[in-house]
Scaffold this active site. Sequence first.
Site, PDB file in Angstrom:
ATOM      1  N   LYS A 189       1.077  -1.165  -0.025  1.00  0.00           N
ATOM      2  CA  LYS A 189       0.259   0.065  -0.049  1.00  0.00           C
ATOM      3  C   LYS A 189       0.852   1.378  -0.002  1.00  0.00           C
ATOM      4  O   LYS A 189       0.448   2.334  -0.281  1.00  0.00           O
ATOM      5  CB  LYS A 189      -0.855  -0.009   1.268  1.00  0.00           C
ATOM      6  CG  LYS A 189      -2.049  -1.078   0.960  1.00  0.00           C
ATOM      7  CD  LYS A 189      -3.193  -0.956   2.156  1.00  0.00           C
ATOM      8  CE  LYS A 189      -4.363  -1.728   1.969  1.00  0.00           C
ATOM      9  NZ  LYS A 189      -5.232  -1.910   3.066  1.00  0.00           N
ATOM     10  N   HIS A 214      -2.136  -3.853  -4.730  1.00  0.00           N
ATOM     11  CA  HIS A 214      -1.419  -3.685  -3.495  1.00  0.00           C
ATOM     12  C   HIS A 214      -0.422  -4.912  -3.152  1.00  0.00           C
ATOM     13  O   HIS A 214       0.514  -5.103  -2.657  1.00  0.00           O
ATOM     14  CB  HIS A 214      -1.728  -2.935  -2.167  1.00  0.00           C
ATOM     15  CG  HIS A 214      -2.873  -3.869  -1.446  1.00  0.00           C
ATOM     16  ND1 HIS A 214      -4.082  -3.738  -1.561  1.00  0.00           N
ATOM     17  CD2 HIS A 214      -2.547  -4.689  -0.346  1.00  0.00           C
ATOM     18  CE1 HIS A 214      -4.544  -4.566  -0.748  1.00  0.00           C
ATOM     19  NE2 HIS A 214      -3.655  -5.286   0.237  1.00  0.00           N
ATOM     20  N   HIS A 239      -5.525 -11.701  -0.123  1.00  0.00           N
ATOM     21  CA  HIS A 239      -6.838 -11.623  -0.680  1.00  0.00           C
ATOM     22  C   HIS A 239      -7.498 -12.536  -1.441  1.00  0.00           C
ATOM     23  O   HIS A 239      -8.204 -12.408  -2.299  1.00  0.00           O
ATOM     24  CB  HIS A 239      -6.773 -10.102  -1.229  1.00  0.00           C
ATOM     25  CG  HIS A 239      -6.759  -8.857  -0.444  1.00  0.00           C
ATOM     26  ND1 HIS A 239      -7.556  -8.664   0.520  1.00  0.00           N
ATOM     27  CD2 HIS A 239      -5.780  -8.056  -0.328  1.00  0.00           C
ATOM     28  CE1 HIS A 239      -7.321  -7.671   1.146  1.00  0.00           C
ATOM     29  NE2 HIS A 239      -6.024  -7.151   0.863  1.00  0.00           N
TER      30      HIS A 239
END
Length: 318
Positions: A189, A214, A239
């Site tokens: 990030k 990110h 993720h």
Amino acid sequence: MRGIARVLVVDDEPLQRALLLRALAPLGLEVWVASHGQEALERLQDGMPHAVLTDLHMPFMDGLTLTRHLKALDPLLPVILLTADGEREVRLKGIEAGADDFLHRPVDLAELRLRVKGHVERRFLQEKLEDLERALLALVRAVEAKDPYTAGHGERVARYALWTAEVLGVLAHEVEDLRLGALLHDVGKIAIPDHLLRGDRPLTEEEWRIVREHPIKGDEILKPLKAHPRLRPYVRWHHERLDGSGYPDGITEVPLLVQAVAAADIYDTLTSRRTYRHPAKPEEALEVLREEADQGRLSQEVVRAFRSALLRNRVLRR
Ligand SMILES: [Fe+2]
Ligand SMILES: [Fe+2]
């Protein structure tokens, strides 16, 4: 030997001290001397040495007591005890006190040099690792500073993930990678524009696309590290989801410990404060995790372990 290595030599006999100093001279160290334990502890006001070489029998404070004090101050500081031959009992006590090494008197000077050199080098390495970890932590803080609402996110995710791993029965050698990987999971990030991370408004589809980069950015940032292959799954895949709906790679085989980080990430994001919504209660956030499992995105095993971990650590009450 590189740098300014400091070794503290503690002995009450001036002749013995002189002998030790002469033996250490070729190593080019900065040598501090003290004539008993108490004086040795006082020397520490000038900083910590890289190793301590101490006699056993001394007035005021003996070598064993000194070892215990030193180990209480810094468990990783190498302490080498000089013992007379045949002092088996003393040796055992020395081990108990936390001594790292023993040298028999009369001391073999070549051996003394090698041992001290080895301990000092290990100490340097350890300091280097600590520096590296501090640098990584600074990087995590820099990321979190981009969004005031995520302060401490990395550390919380690491804590929850470690708790969960404990319930899952993780192998000892995986713990450190998991801790660092979880801490660094969002490091990418740093490469995402601040205004997209502030979390003060819902994002457009295009903005989401940028934010979703990110994990790849993080993967690239960590590439120069030796530990990269071991940290990579956490940073790149936190993720990802088992049904392939995650990003960036859409994989369906997400390692269990990476799922633990994913669960911790979802949980912490939901229970933290955002400007445009209230934080969820632990039970509500767990309900979301359960739905993730029911829909086949996270494994039931991980979500169950996550819940047990929260109960075990009293974040959640029965
Ligand atoms: Fe993330
Ligand atoms: Fe995160």
